[in-house]
Scaffold this active site. Structure first.
Site, PDB file in Angstrom:
ATOM      1  N   TYR A  53       0.850  -1.198   0.000  1.00  0.00           N
ATOM      2  CA  TYR A  53       0.000   0.000   0.000  1.00  0.00           C
ATOM      3  C   TYR A  53       0.885   1.246   0.000  1.00  0.00           C
ATOM      4  O   TYR A  53       1.684   1.451   0.911  1.00  0.00           O
ATOM      5  CB  TYR A  53      -0.956   0.018   1.204  1.00  0.00           C
ATOM      6  CG  TYR A  53      -1.952  -1.135   1.213  1.00  0.00           C
ATOM      7  CD1 TYR A  53      -2.179  -1.900   0.070  1.00  0.00           C
ATOM      8  CD2 TYR A  53      -2.665  -1.455   2.353  1.00  0.00           C
ATOM      9  CE1 TYR A  53      -3.087  -2.950   0.070  1.00  0.00           C
ATOM     10  CE2 TYR A  53      -3.573  -2.515   2.360  1.00  0.00           C
ATOM     11  CZ  TYR A  53      -3.774  -3.255   1.214  1.00  0.00           C
ATOM     12  OH  TYR A  53      -4.660  -4.295   1.224  1.00  0.00           O
ATOM     13  N   SER A 209     -12.833  -4.343   0.112  1.00  0.00           N
ATOM     14  CA  SER A 209     -13.726  -3.581  -0.791  1.00  0.00           C
ATOM     15  C   SER A 209     -15.187  -3.870  -0.480  1.00  0.00           C
ATOM     16  O   SER A 209     -15.960  -4.283  -1.361  1.00  0.00           O
ATOM     17  CB  SER A 209     -13.412  -3.870  -2.260  1.00  0.00           C
ATOM     18  OG  SER A 209     -12.179  -3.299  -2.623  1.00  0.00           O
ATOM     19  N   PRO A 210     -15.625  -3.637   0.769  1.00  0.00           N
ATOM     20  CA  PRO A 210     -17.004  -3.967   1.152  1.00  0.00           C
ATOM     21  C   PRO A 210     -18.055  -3.113   0.451  1.00  0.00           C
ATOM     22  O   PRO A 210     -19.234  -3.472   0.436  1.00  0.00           O
ATOM     23  CB  PRO A 210     -17.014  -3.709   2.669  1.00  0.00           C
ATOM     24  CG  PRO A 210     -15.916  -2.725   2.889  1.00  0.00           C
ATOM     25  CD  PRO A 210     -14.855  -3.053   1.883  1.00  0.00           C
ATOM     26  N   LEU A 211     -17.614  -2.000  -0.163  1.00  0.00           N
ATOM     27  CA  LEU A 211     -18.552  -1.176  -0.948  1.00  0.00           C
ATOM     28  C   LEU A 211     -18.226  -1.277  -2.430  1.00  0.00           C
ATOM     29  O   LEU A 211     -18.520  -0.374  -3.218  1.00  0.00           O
ATOM     30  CB  LEU A 211     -18.474   0.291  -0.486  1.00  0.00           C
ATOM     31  CG  LEU A 211     -18.737   0.555   1.002  1.00  0.00           C
ATOM     32  CD1 LEU A 211     -18.573   2.043   1.324  1.00  0.00           C
ATOM     33  CD2 LEU A 211     -20.139   0.083   1.410  1.00  0.00           C
ATOM     34  N   GLY A 213     -15.382  -1.002  -3.742  1.00  0.00           N
ATOM     35  CA  GLY A 213     -14.413   0.039  -4.088  1.00  0.00           C
ATOM     36  C   GLY A 213     -15.083   1.389  -4.358  1.00  0.00           C
ATOM     37  O   GLY A 213     -14.480   2.276  -4.942  1.00  0.00           O
ATOM     38  N   VAL A 216     -20.483   1.224  -6.501  1.00  0.00           N
ATOM     39  CA  VAL A 216     -21.961   1.192  -6.480  1.00  0.00           C
ATOM     40  C   VAL A 216     -22.530   2.621  -6.423  1.00  0.00           C
ATOM     41  O   VAL A 216     -23.622   2.881  -6.915  1.00  0.00           O
ATOM     42  CB  VAL A 216     -22.467   0.336  -5.293  1.00  0.00           C
ATOM     43  CG1 VAL A 216     -23.988   0.310  -5.248  1.00  0.00           C
ATOM     44  CG2 VAL A 216     -21.928  -1.090  -5.393  1.00  0.00           C
ATOM     45  N   PHE A 217     -21.754   3.540  -5.866  1.00  0.00           N
ATOM     46  CA  PHE A 217     -22.244   4.922  -5.774  1.00  0.00           C
ATOM     47  C   PHE A 217     -22.241   5.639  -7.119  1.00  0.00           C
ATOM     48  O   PHE A 217     -23.044   6.513  -7.368  1.00  0.00           O
ATOM     49  CB  PHE A 217     -21.371   5.745  -4.808  1.00  0.00           C
ATOM     50  CG  PHE A 217     -21.411   5.241  -3.396  1.00  0.00           C
ATOM     51  CD1 PHE A 217     -22.529   5.450  -2.602  1.00  0.00           C
ATOM     52  CD2 PHE A 217     -20.333   4.561  -2.852  1.00  0.00           C
ATOM     53  CE1 PHE A 217     -22.568   4.992  -1.304  1.00  0.00           C
ATOM     54  CE2 PHE A 217     -20.364   4.097  -1.557  1.00  0.00           C
ATOM     55  CZ  PHE A 217     -21.488   4.311  -0.777  1.00  0.00           C
TER      56      PHE A 217
HETATM   57  N1  LIG Z   1      -6.330  -8.302   0.717  1.00  0.00           N
HETATM   58  C1  LIG Z   1      -6.403  -7.688  -0.440  1.00  0.00           C
HETATM   59  O1  LIG Z   1      -6.002  -8.207  -1.490  1.00  0.00           O
HETATM   60  C2  LIG Z   1      -7.022  -6.310  -0.486  1.00  0.00           C
HETATM   61  C3  LIG Z   1      -7.284  -5.699  -1.742  1.00  0.00           C
HETATM   62  C4  LIG Z   1      -7.867  -4.418  -1.731  1.00  0.00           C
HETATM   63  C5  LIG Z   1      -8.160  -3.784  -0.533  1.00  0.00           C
HETATM   64  N2  LIG Z   1      -7.862  -4.403   0.652  1.00  0.00           N
HETATM   65  C6  LIG Z   1      -8.173  -3.759   1.963  1.00  0.00           C
HETATM   66  O2  LIG Z   1      -9.530  -3.387   1.945  1.00  0.00           O
HETATM   67  C7  LIG Z   1      -9.674  -2.007   2.285  1.00  0.00           C
HETATM   68  C8  LIG Z   1     -10.911  -1.453   1.664  1.00  0.00           C
HETATM   69  O3  LIG Z   1     -10.857  -1.523   0.236  1.00  0.00           O
HETATM   70  P1  LIG Z   1     -11.567  -0.395  -0.630  1.00  0.00           P
HETATM   71  O4  LIG Z   1     -10.917   0.914  -0.372  1.00  0.00           O
HETATM   72  O5  LIG Z   1     -11.650  -0.855  -2.019  1.00  0.00           O
HETATM   73  O6  LIG Z   1     -13.014  -0.409   0.092  1.00  0.00           O
HETATM   74  P2  LIG Z   1     -14.460   0.181  -0.225  1.00  0.00           P
HETATM   75  O7  LIG Z   1     -15.011   0.590   1.091  1.00  0.00           O
HETATM   76  O8  LIG Z   1     -15.229  -0.813  -1.021  1.00  0.00           O
HETATM   77  O9  LIG Z   1     -14.227   1.444  -1.149  1.00  0.00           O
HETATM   78  C9  LIG Z   1     -13.712   2.632  -0.643  1.00  0.00           C
HETATM   79  C10 LIG Z   1     -14.089   3.748  -1.605  1.00  0.00           C
HETATM   80  O10 LIG Z   1     -15.489   4.009  -1.461  1.00  0.00           O
HETATM   81  C11 LIG Z   1     -15.675   5.395  -1.265  1.00  0.00           C
HETATM   82  N3  LIG Z   1     -16.826   5.642  -0.398  1.00  0.00           N
HETATM   83  C12 LIG Z   1     -17.047   5.181   0.858  1.00  0.00           C
HETATM   84  N4  LIG Z   1     -18.217   5.654   1.343  1.00  0.00           N
HETATM   85  C13 LIG Z   1     -18.743   6.430   0.353  1.00  0.00           C
HETATM   86  C14 LIG Z   1     -19.947   7.182   0.231  1.00  0.00           C
HETATM   87  N5  LIG Z   1     -20.845   7.224   1.208  1.00  0.00           N
HETATM   88  N6  LIG Z   1     -20.168   7.845  -0.941  1.00  0.00           N
HETATM   89  C15 LIG Z   1     -19.256   7.802  -1.957  1.00  0.00           C
HETATM   90  N7  LIG Z   1     -18.098   7.112  -1.896  1.00  0.00           N
HETATM   91  C16 LIG Z   1     -17.857   6.431  -0.750  1.00  0.00           C
HETATM   92  C17 LIG Z   1     -14.401   5.873  -0.590  1.00  0.00           C
HETATM   93  O11 LIG Z   1     -14.227   7.269  -0.792  1.00  0.00           O
HETATM   94  P3  LIG Z   1     -14.070   8.281   0.485  1.00  0.00           P
HETATM   95  O12 LIG Z   1     -12.674   8.075   1.005  1.00  0.00           O
HETATM   96  O13 LIG Z   1     -14.296   9.615  -0.136  1.00  0.00           O
HETATM   97  O14 LIG Z   1     -15.097   7.936   1.499  1.00  0.00           O
HETATM   98  C18 LIG Z   1     -13.357   5.051  -1.289  1.00  0.00           C
HETATM   99  O15 LIG Z   1     -12.976   5.647  -2.514  1.00  0.00           O
HETATM  100  C19 LIG Z   1      -8.339  -1.392   1.845  1.00  0.00           C
HETATM  101  O16 LIG Z   1      -8.035  -0.199   2.529  1.00  0.00           O
HETATM  102  C20 LIG Z   1      -7.365  -2.497   2.213  1.00  0.00           C
HETATM  103  O17 LIG Z   1      -7.046  -2.400   3.590  1.00  0.00           O
HETATM  104  C21 LIG Z   1      -7.325  -5.653   0.694  1.00  0.00           C
END
Ligand SMILES: NC(=O)c1ccc[n+]([C@@H]2O[C@H](COP(=O)([O-])OP(=O)(O)OC[C@H]3O[C@@H](n4cnc5c(N)ncnc54)[C@H](OP(=O)(O)O)[C@@H]3O)[C@@H](O)[C@H]2O)c1
Length: 298
Positions: A53, A209-211, A213, A216-217
């Site tokens: 990261y 990526s529970p949302l 990434g 969906v928004f």
């Molecule tokens: N093990 C693996 O291979 C792996 C791979 C990928 C990720 N990960 C882990 O999983 C974590 C989460 O992944 P992710 O970042 O993809 O998760 P995510 O929660 O699916 O997506 C985050 C994105 O959604 C946006 N978001 C959240 N709430 C929102 C809202 N109400 N309206 C509009 N946009 C919104 C965020 O923007 P804002 O910041 O503006 O809220 C951000 O850009 C990472 O930080 C990492 O620790 C692990």
């Protein structure tokens, strides 16, 4: 905050703050410390890292600006990190590859501890399965890491059932978690045996990526459009937000899924915590699954 007991030594909160987007979001110094404290006020005390990261900068910034800068905070938080991905250029390599050889995992563990300013992490995960690596060798490294007290517990990420079982076969203690992509947008793990196996073995499932990434928004693909409509209608019916419903969809599953949030905004973290109190009905849950896949279950 509700927790999941992964072993006698480790319990993690259902909501975990992912740090992958930390550097890109410009979070550092006092602003980062403030974000961490806001997480803790919401009951989130676990932070998910990986050496890849920000090319190591996420771990380094967190280590310097949170752990080193705030004496006493380390005991109050849990740190998850990973090992096993070699990005291009690390050793003059042109291609990204996965490396779970013993020396590689041991060296990565040391480098992460140094960057994070800590003598141990709470959970170390092999980030992705190394197709060229024999699981016996990866197991040897994990065993040594635990014996040396560098990680309290170990697990994996992005492992299929057969890969998980092969690695487990060579270990004298259980792998405690599998961190996988899982959300209303990506439902494969519910059908490929990964989540079922976790329930059978009482292993933690950590959903990355529970949302979806954030897609969906704002995504314009058909799946995002279907989900935005279905999730939006359910959110309106409950007088809540779409993100709350998407987290609640994960939490409704009996595997006690943990959600690794990606947001760097404390406002956007609140829905993840609020979702723990929202129980979706069978009709709502299966309706979202149908919107994701484009068809009802037969
Ligand atoms: N093990 C693996 O291979 C792996 C791979 C990928 C990720 N990960 C882990 O999983 C974590 C989460 O992944 P992710 O970042 O993809 O998760 P995510 O929660 O699916 O997506 C985050 C994105 O959604 C946006 N978001 C959240 N709430 C929102 C809202 N109400 N309206 C509009 N946009 C919104 C965020 O923007 P804002 O910041 O503006 O809220 C951000 O850009 C990472 O930080 C990492 O620790 C692990």
């Amino acid at each position: 905050m509700e927790t999941v007991r992964l072993s006698d030594k480790l319990e993690l909160t259902r909501v975990i703050a992912g740090c992958m987007r930390m550097v890109d979001a410009g979070k550092k110094g006092g602003e980062l410390l403030c974000f961490v404290q806001e997480c803790m006020e919401l009951g989130i005390n676990c932070f998910d890292h990986a050496p890849v990261y920000g090319g190591g900068l996420c771990e380094k910034t967190f280590g310097e600006d949170v752990i080193a800068a705030c004496p006493g905070i380390r005991e109050k938080i849990k740190i998850v990190t990973k090992a096993g991905i070699v990005v291009p250029g690390t050793y003059g390599n042109r291609h990204i590859y996965y490396d779970s050889r013993e020396n590689s995992l041991l060296a990565e563990m040391e480098a992460s501890l140094k960057r994070l300013h800590t003598d141990h992490v709470d959970l170390l995960l092999i980030h992705r399965p190394d197709i060229l690596g024999h699981p016996e060798e990866a197991a040897r490294a994990l065993e040594k890491i635990v014996q040396d007290g560098k990680a309290l517990e170990v697990g994996v990420s992005n492992y299929e059932v057969s890969q998980f079982e092969a690695l487990q076969h060579y270990l004298p203690f259980p792998l405690v978690a599998n961190q996988v992509e899982l959300s209303v947008k990506t439902t494969d793990q519910l059908f490929n045996g990964v989540v079922d196996t976790a329930m059978r073995l009482d292993t933690g499932i950590m959903a990355w990526s529970p949302l979806g990434g954030g897609s969906v928004f704002k995504g314009e693909d058909e799946k995002s459009l279907r989900l935005r409509k279905a999730v939006g209608e359910i959110a309106d019916a409950h007088g809540t937000t779409m993100d709350t419903v998407m987290y609640a969809w994960l939490f409704r599953h009996p595997a006690k899924i943990m959600a690794i949030t990606g947001t760097m905004s404390s406002e956007h973290l609140k829905p993840a915590v609020e979702a723990l109190a929202l129980e979706l009905s069978y009709d709502e849950w299966y309706g979202i699954l149908a919107a994701s896949r484009g068809f009802d279950v037969p």
